[in-house]
Design a protein around this motif. Structure first.
Motif, PDB file in Angstrom:
ATOM      1  N   UNK A 137       0.860  -1.181   0.000  1.00 59.06           N
ATOM      2  CA  UNK A 137       0.000   0.000   0.000  1.00 59.06           C
ATOM      3  C   UNK A 137       0.891   1.224   0.000  1.00 59.06           C
ATOM      4  N   UNK A 138       0.436   2.287  -0.616  1.00 61.55           N
ATOM      5  CA  UNK A 138       1.209   3.521  -0.608  1.00 61.55           C
ATOM      6  C   UNK A 138       0.942   4.272   0.688  1.00 61.55           C
ATOM      7  N   UNK A 139       1.991   4.379   1.502  1.00 62.87           N
ATOM      8  CA  UNK A 139       1.882   5.077   2.777  1.00 62.87           C
ATOM      9  C   UNK A 139       2.599   6.415   2.694  1.00 62.87           C
ATOM     10  N   UNK A 140       2.261   7.304   3.607  1.00 60.50           N
ATOM     11  CA  UNK A 140       2.870   8.633   3.635  1.00 60.50           C
ATOM     12  C   UNK A 140       3.161   9.004   5.087  1.00 60.50           C
ATOM     13  N   UNK A 141       4.324   9.588   5.297  1.00 61.25           N
ATOM     14  CA  UNK A 141       4.759   9.985   6.642  1.00 61.25           C
ATOM     15  C   UNK A 141       5.124  11.467   6.620  1.00 61.25           C
ATOM     16  N   UNK A 142       4.178  12.338   6.956  1.00 57.23           N
ATOM     17  CA  UNK A 142       4.458  13.774   6.930  1.00 57.23           C
ATOM     18  C   UNK A 142       5.012  14.321   8.241  1.00 57.23           C
ATOM     19  N   UNK A 143       5.227  13.442   9.230  1.00 53.73           N
ATOM     20  CA  UNK A 143       5.696  13.933  10.532  1.00 53.73           C
ATOM     21  C   UNK A 143       6.484  12.821  11.223  1.00 53.73           C
ATOM     22  N   UNK A 144       7.648  13.177  11.801  1.00 50.59           N
ATOM     23  CA  UNK A 144       8.416  12.228  12.600  1.00 50.59           C
ATOM     24  C   UNK A 144       8.044  12.415  14.072  1.00 50.59           C
ATOM     25  N   UNK A 145       7.666  11.332  14.713  1.00 53.42           N
ATOM     26  CA  UNK A 145       7.247  11.400  16.110  1.00 53.42           C
ATOM     27  C   UNK A 145       8.417  11.376  17.084  1.00 53.42           C
ATOM     28  N   UNK A 146       9.568  10.853  16.644  1.00 52.65           N
ATOM     29  CA  UNK A 146      10.718  10.768  17.538  1.00 52.65           C
ATOM     30  C   UNK A 146      11.968  10.429  16.744  1.00 52.65           C
TER      31      UNK A 146
END
Length: 400
Positions: free
Chosen positions: A75-84
């Protein structure tokens, strides 16, 4: 209120999402945030991929792996923010650790020398060491491979990497099923407190500011719901700043210790947050500055170069064949454009670039921004190597 369901695992680095809900930051942005606790990364991945949740506290490499098809259901995922960033410990059984030459403090401060000690100790151990990792496609597994390979250890031949949920790592050691593990806190500290293990390496010393967890969405859902995404990212950014403030540490420790979150003693959770790591039960703590970061130095910004470093490791360990198409897809998982859009109206410093040379900063350095002042901390790899995202082939050719 806009309902959003987000999955997480019971780890210290789930702090930002937990604070976003429990401290009212999500509510202030008009988001009714429901958190779903999972026990394994595979289950969490499936919840997100199949649409049971809209967001997830996810291993950064797992988001890239799912997008590249290295998973049961691509699935195409997207990560617009790093949590740590950072936050992991490598712990080994007390009998294995006894074969390491360096004293406790030097062991954690000099990962290159410790890697060579580790390589020598393999031959003295009663069996090929079995080391737990939380997922094949995790920062833990990639960091462990990188660290071991620096001393000539082949992680696919000289040790056994066994996938286990973080919360089962201590039990597996107690049963003699594993000889150690690499996991996010507080599970390394829990094994040390139980007298089962000693700390032999710290993620923050292997790659300073190494990418760890991301706030991840299915790309199609993210693109259909821009307002909801922006609201959640703003709530997350406010929560991250709250988590990084030492004045809030006691409240954060109490929050994470709840039975429905991490469910571990406060003193274990506090170790990672304070950067005061006990390398052995009864030993004095070793200070590890910046053991885990949530907000400072634009921690949340999703540098595309870090997604491409993950891709480079997948290629290195023959998990995927290199190609221009795959490289582009991996880099596109991290979405600095969405980060900029969501946080445009805040006072957060905004990096001017979307990618950088990883491992180049030996000390804190001011960088170009489109708003505000920003100083990035040291991001060196322990072996001094530099990752240039514009020349991945050259980087890979120089690795052992």
């Amino acid at each position: 209120m806009i309902p959003v369901r987000a999955a997480f695992l019971g780890l210290t680095d789930a702090a930002v999402l937990v604070a976003a809900r429990e401290r009212g930051f999500a509510e202030a942005e008009g988001v009714d945030l429901t958190l779903i606790r999972d026990t394994s990364w595979a289950t969490l991945r499936d919840r997100l991929v199949y649409g049971h949740v809209q967001a997830a506290h996810m291993l950064a490499p797992l988001a890239v792996a799912v997008t590249l098809g290295l998973s049961q259901q691509p699935a195409e995922l997207a990560a617009p923010y790093k949590l740590s960033v950072n936050g992991n410990l490598v712990v080994m059984s007390t009998d294995f650790a006894a074969a390491l030459d360096q004293d406790l403090g030097a062991r954690l401060e000099d990962p290159l020398a410790t890697a060579h000690d580790f390589a020598a100790a393999i031959g003295l151990h009663r069996r090929k060491p079995v080391i737990g990792v939380v997922h094949r496609h995790s920062s833990h597994a990639l960091m462990l491979r990188y660290w071991l390979a620096s001393a000539g250890v082949d992680p696919d031949r000289d040790v056994v990497l066994r996938v286990l949920p973080p919360s089962l790592m201590v039990e597996a050691m107690a049963l003699g099923e594993t000889d150690g593990f690499c996991a996010g806190e507080p599970w390394g500290s829990a094994a040390i407190e139980a007298g089962l293990a000693e700390a032999v390496a710290v993620g923050e010393r292997i790659w300073r500011r190494g990418v760890e967890k991301t706030l991840t969405f299915r790309r199609d859902w993210m693109e259909r719901n821009p307002d909801t995404v922006d609201r959640l990212l703003r709530a997350t950014a406010h929560a991250a700043a709250w988590c990084d403030d030492p004045a809030n540490r006691e409240a954060l420790v109490s929050l994470l210790g709840r039975s429905d979150i991490v469910d571990q003693p406060a003193e274990l959770i506090a170790r990672a947050l304070s950067g005061s790591i006990l390398p052995r039960r009864g030993a004095p703590p070793v200070p590890i500055r910046d053991f885990i970061l949530f907000s400072r130095e634009a921690t949340g910004f999703p540098w595309r170069s870090q997604a491409l470093w993950i891709y480079s490791q997948f290629v290195r360990w023959k998990m995927i064949e290199p190609s221009g198409e795959r490289e582009a897809a991996a880099g596109a998982v991290f979405r600095p454009d969405i980060y900029r859009r969501a946080l445009a109206g805040t006072d957060l410093p905004m990096p001017g670039a979307s990618s950088k040379v990883e491992g180049a900063l030996e000390s804190a350095q001011s960088v170009t921004t489109v708003r505000g002042a920003l100083t990035l901390g040291p991001d060196r790899f322990f072996d001094g190597r530099i990752f240039d995202p514009d020349d991945i082939a050259k980087y890979l050719s120089q690795l052992p």
